[in-house]
Design an enzyme around this catalytic site. Structure first.
Site, PDB file in Angstrom:
ATOM      1  CG  PHE A 216      -1.690  -1.296   1.391  1.00 45.20           C
ATOM      2  CD1 PHE A 216      -2.512  -1.790   0.395  1.00 45.20           C
ATOM      3  CD2 PHE A 216      -1.521  -2.036   2.541  1.00 45.20           C
ATOM      4  CE1 PHE A 216      -3.177  -2.995   0.559  1.00 45.20           C
ATOM      5  CE2 PHE A 216      -2.169  -3.241   2.711  1.00 45.20           C
ATOM      6  CZ  PHE A 216      -3.001  -3.732   1.721  1.00 45.20           C
TER       7      PHE A 216
ATOM      8  N   GLY B 168      -0.541  -8.719  -3.511  1.00 45.27           N
ATOM      9  CA  GLY B 168      -1.855  -9.212  -3.117  1.00 45.27           C
ATOM     10  C   GLY B 168      -2.940  -8.864  -4.105  1.00 45.27           C
TER      11      GLY B 168
ATOM     12  CG  ASN C 252      -9.010 -12.460 -13.032  1.00 44.64           C
ATOM     13  OD1 ASN C 252     -10.167 -12.864 -13.152  1.00 44.64           O
ATOM     14  ND2 ASN C 252      -8.129 -13.087 -12.277  1.00 44.64           N
TER      15      ASN C 252
ATOM     16  CB  THR D 229      -8.029 -10.358  -9.215  1.00 47.16           C
ATOM     17  OG1 THR D 229      -7.855 -10.212 -10.632  1.00 47.16           O
ATOM     18  CG2 THR D 229      -7.674 -11.776  -8.806  1.00 47.16           C
TER      19      THR D 229
ATOM     20  N   GLY E  48      -5.603   1.788 -14.198  1.00 47.16           N
ATOM     21  CA  GLY E  48      -5.385   1.341 -12.826  1.00 47.16           C
ATOM     22  C   GLY E  48      -6.675   1.201 -12.052  1.00 47.16           C
TER      23      GLY E  48
ATOM     24  N   GLY F 293      -6.360  -0.257  -8.549  1.00 40.16           N
ATOM     25  CA  GLY F 293      -6.014  -0.594  -7.172  1.00 40.16           C
ATOM     26  C   GLY F 293      -6.366   0.475  -6.155  1.00 40.16           C
ATOM     27  CD  GLU F 294      -2.959   3.784  -5.767  1.00 41.44           C
ATOM     28  OE1 GLU F 294      -2.201   4.318  -4.956  1.00 41.44           O
ATOM     29  OE2 GLU F 294      -2.731   3.704  -6.978  1.00 41.44           O
TER      30      GLU F 294
END
Length: 714
Positions: free
Chosen positions: A245, A471, A597, A600, A667, A669-670
């Site tokens: 993170f 992760g 995917n 995920t 992106g 992830g955030e």
């Protein structure tokens, strides 16, 4: 499905790779315990190090009584500023200067509480800890300052952090409706499940690290420069990482472990305790924000201003760039955004998941909701009224922008049309019920990366890239990208990652990992596919390998504003008698490019919104101004959302193509965090009629808001 091949090319349809849910490649290893993390890799003659941290917030080391500790059972060495090797102090790596804490044991100065002053190394971890706790260090203390607030002196504007368009004051004066409000967010910590750990050894003349990090090549190069080694003399591997993170860059424990392994000529492992993680590995700075908005009666913004302030250390400037959030979001005649910092006696802040955008969105998206209330407009309608056609400040075209599509789909799924806009009108027993929404965005960048893909003689393929799977499921995503580009089943592709020997590659950060690595893997795979022989058996025993570097490809991208976008919706229940706030349901709808995917990806979106819930209601690191240190630097004192705090969370996405982008990945992830806290705060207002401009929305703040509303508190 039956597959026939000629050489290594399929002649029938392969199983779908991209866009179909796939379980994680390494999932079985992780759930069975076969996956080895940095603190679990076995080594012969392994020694264990334990850091000693300063309880003093500012001063100098007067003395270290190491002799008594060296005589304790199992102790091998005690490193400190008088005997440790010297390291370079002007290292500038691929991501800039490393955290100043890597200058460990170089001087007697103590710049903040938690500064490492010694490393005790022993035969066992228990012996090292006992000896470290017995080490007596005396200090000459000096007055310190760790306070942070919007009104304190010492703030300044770093270079290139202020953006201005038009005459702000004139447009505010001409506005029919204005808002001038202040918001705060507290210090927050990464809290990765796996604490920071590293094992260091010298092997065959090379320095080798088995680490938990976000970029093995990044760590290797910075260490080489720090210790004046050839870049090829350092190898870093980080096979499995239990969360990062933003915190898992080069830190003090890396440097201390290298020093100890060099002195002892044997492997040394350093694993940080949770309290040491809080003290030495970075955090998100607290912020103080002022948002000023001015609008015409129809909601058209005439003025948009966002002043975002954070603290930094006296060692190095760090900007939590929250003012950047609004520069891509809303059109206005006049625009002024600025980031300001104040240096104090604390450790240097660092990137934390959704840096800048997470706290910045809380201020802006809360203010937009307040403005909508004053205008008598629906919050979504206000945002739609100010939707830009090009970058509001840059004037560049957007490489895909479907924020309104996110709001439209989200409103339909969430039932927004049935919402009564009046606050404090919906009740279920002791609970007041409210709903809120907010917009989110995060940059979609790409950084040069290298990758190699090998066609093996047995018909399989091996991908090598210094990616880092912290992760997120990066291994699996890269496997699917390679399989798609090679036109083979994913089962025929093996992806090897996180080894600095594989060459330069972007780190796991900035929501740029999969986009940057995937581009390199895709380019290498496509080139390899064109070079493959058609006849069986023509691949040599050592395979056929193609290597790519995407630097030139990225440089050819058209200049555009590249972002992911999203809309978050929240429903909360508030018990105003106890101050309890419960999020009952959340929905996020995102326009985030090509989804590799879905399994995920959904985990990333819902995980981000879970972070946002935690940010809104729980997370708050507190410093004792008398000592300069943390109060409750563990998961008993620093609260994060637990299972019981997390409701039904839904994440969906809509089409978001960019025909000019050869990769199409953005992106994810955030962006799930961005906007979530504001959506919850807006829902709490809708439930109670009380605005909360300070995070987290604790029970005592809810009770205080009720008292002020009832006129029982001055």
């Amino acid at each position: 499905m039956t597959m026939q091949t000629t050489g290594t090319r399929s002649t029938t349809a392969k199983p779908d790779a991209i866009g179909v849910a796939h379980t994680r490649i390494e999932g079985v290893e992780k759930v069975t315990g076969a996956a080895k993390y940095a603190a679990e890799v076995p080594f012969a003659e392994l020694a264990h190090g334990w850091l000693v941290l300063s309880p003093v917030a500012r001063g100098r080391i007067r003395s270290i009584d190491e002799e008594a500790v060296r005589a304790l059972p199992g102790v091998l060495t005690v490193l400190h500023h008088k005997n440790a090797p010297r390291v370079n102090d002007d290292v500038v790596g691929a991501l800039g200067r490393p955290d100043p804490i890597v200058q460990v044991f170089q001087h007697d100065r103590v710049p903040h509480a938690g500064w490492p002053v010694a490393l005790v190394v022993a035969e066992t971890s228990e012996q090292a800890r006992e000896a470290a706790e017995a080490l007596v260090v005396e200090y000459d203390e000096e007055p310190h300052d760790v306070s942070f607030s919007a009104g304190r002196p010492g703030f300044y504007t770093p270079e290139d952090t202020e953006v201005t368009k038009g005459d702000l004051e004139a447009e505010l004066a001409a506005s029919a409706v204005t808002l001038d409000a202040s918001y705060t967010t507290p210090e927050q910590h990464h809290g990765a499940m796996e604490p920071h750990a590293v094992t260091v050894r010298w092997e065959g003349g090379r320095l080798e690290l088995f680490d938990s990090n976000q970029g093995s090549k990044w760590i290797a190069d910075d260490l080489a420069n720090l210790f004046s080694l050839d870049l090829s003399a350092v190898r870093v591997r980080s096979e499995h990482v239990g969360g990062a993170f933003g915190s898992k860059g080069l830190r003090a424990h890396h440097v201390a472990a290298v020093m100890a392994a060099t002195e002892l000529h044997r492997p040394v492992r350093v694993v940080l305790t949770r309290r040491q993680v809080f003290a030495t590995t970075g955090y998100r700075s607290p912020t103080a924000q002022r948002v000023r908005l001015g609008a015409d009666p129809d909601g058209r913004l005439r003025a948009f201003a966002h002043e975002h302030q954070n603290l930094t250390s006296n060692l190095r400037e760090f900007v939590e760039g929250g003012a950047g959030f609004g520069r891509s979001m809303y059109d206005a005649v006049a625009h002024h955004t600025v980031n300001r910092v104040v240096p104090v006696d604390v450790a240097t802040p660092t990137w934390m998941r959704a840096p800048g955008e997470a706290p910045g969105s809380f201020g802006v998206e809360s203010a937009l909701d307040e403005l909508a209330e004053r205008l008598g407009m629906d919050p979504i309608a206000l945002r739609a009224r100010n939707e830009p056609t090009v970058g509001p400040v840059s004037g560049l075209p957007f490489a895909g922008r479907n924020l309104l599509g996110c709001f439209e789909e989200g409103a339909r799924r969430f039932g927004w049309a049935e919402r009564d806009p009046r606050p404090r009108v919906r009740r279920e027993g002791r609970w007041l019920i409210g709903t809120g929404t907010a917009a989110s965005t995060f940059p979609s960048g790409a950084a040069p990366s290298t990758a190699s893909v090998t066609a093996e003689a047995d018909g399989t393929f091996t991908v090598r890239i210094t990616a880092s799977d912290v992760g997120t499921g990066a291994r699996t995503a890269l496997t699917l990208i390679a399989a798609d580009a090679l036109d083979v089943a994913p089962e025929r592709v093996t992806v090897r990652i996180a080894d600095s020997d594989f060459g330069p590659a972007w780190v796991a950060g900035g929501s740029m990992g999969t986009r940057s690595w995937g581009w390199a893997v895709m380019a290498a795979s496509r080139e390899l596919r064109e070079r493959l022989p058609l006849a069986p058996g023509e691949i040599p025993a050592d395979g056929i390998t193609v290597r790519t570097d995407t630097a030139e490809l990225i440089a050819q991208l058209a200049q555009k504003e590249r972002y992911s976008f999203g809309a978050q919706f929240a429903e909360v229940a508030v018990d105003v008698a106890t101050g309890e706030v419960r999020v009952r349901r959340m929905l996020g709808v995102f326009a985030a490019g090509r989804i590799i995917n879905p399994l995920t990806a959904r985990s990333q979106f819902t995980g981000g919104m879970t972070w946002g819930i935690s940010m809104a209601l729980h997370e708050e690191a507190v410093r004792d101004e008398a000592t300069g240190g943390h109060v409750g630097a563990d998961f008993a004192g620093y609260h994060v959302a637990a299972n019981a705090d997390i409701p039904e969370i839904q994440a969906e996405w809509i089409e978001d193509p960019d025909p000019d982008d050869p990769v199409g990945i953005k992106g994810i992830g955030e962006i799930g965090i961005v906007g979530t806290a504001a959506a919850i705060a807006n829902a709490v207002w809708h439930a109670t009629g009380v605005r909360h401009r300070d995070l987290p929305i604790r029970p005592d703040r809810v009770l205080l808001g009720e008292a002020r509303r009832d006129g029982t508190h001055a």
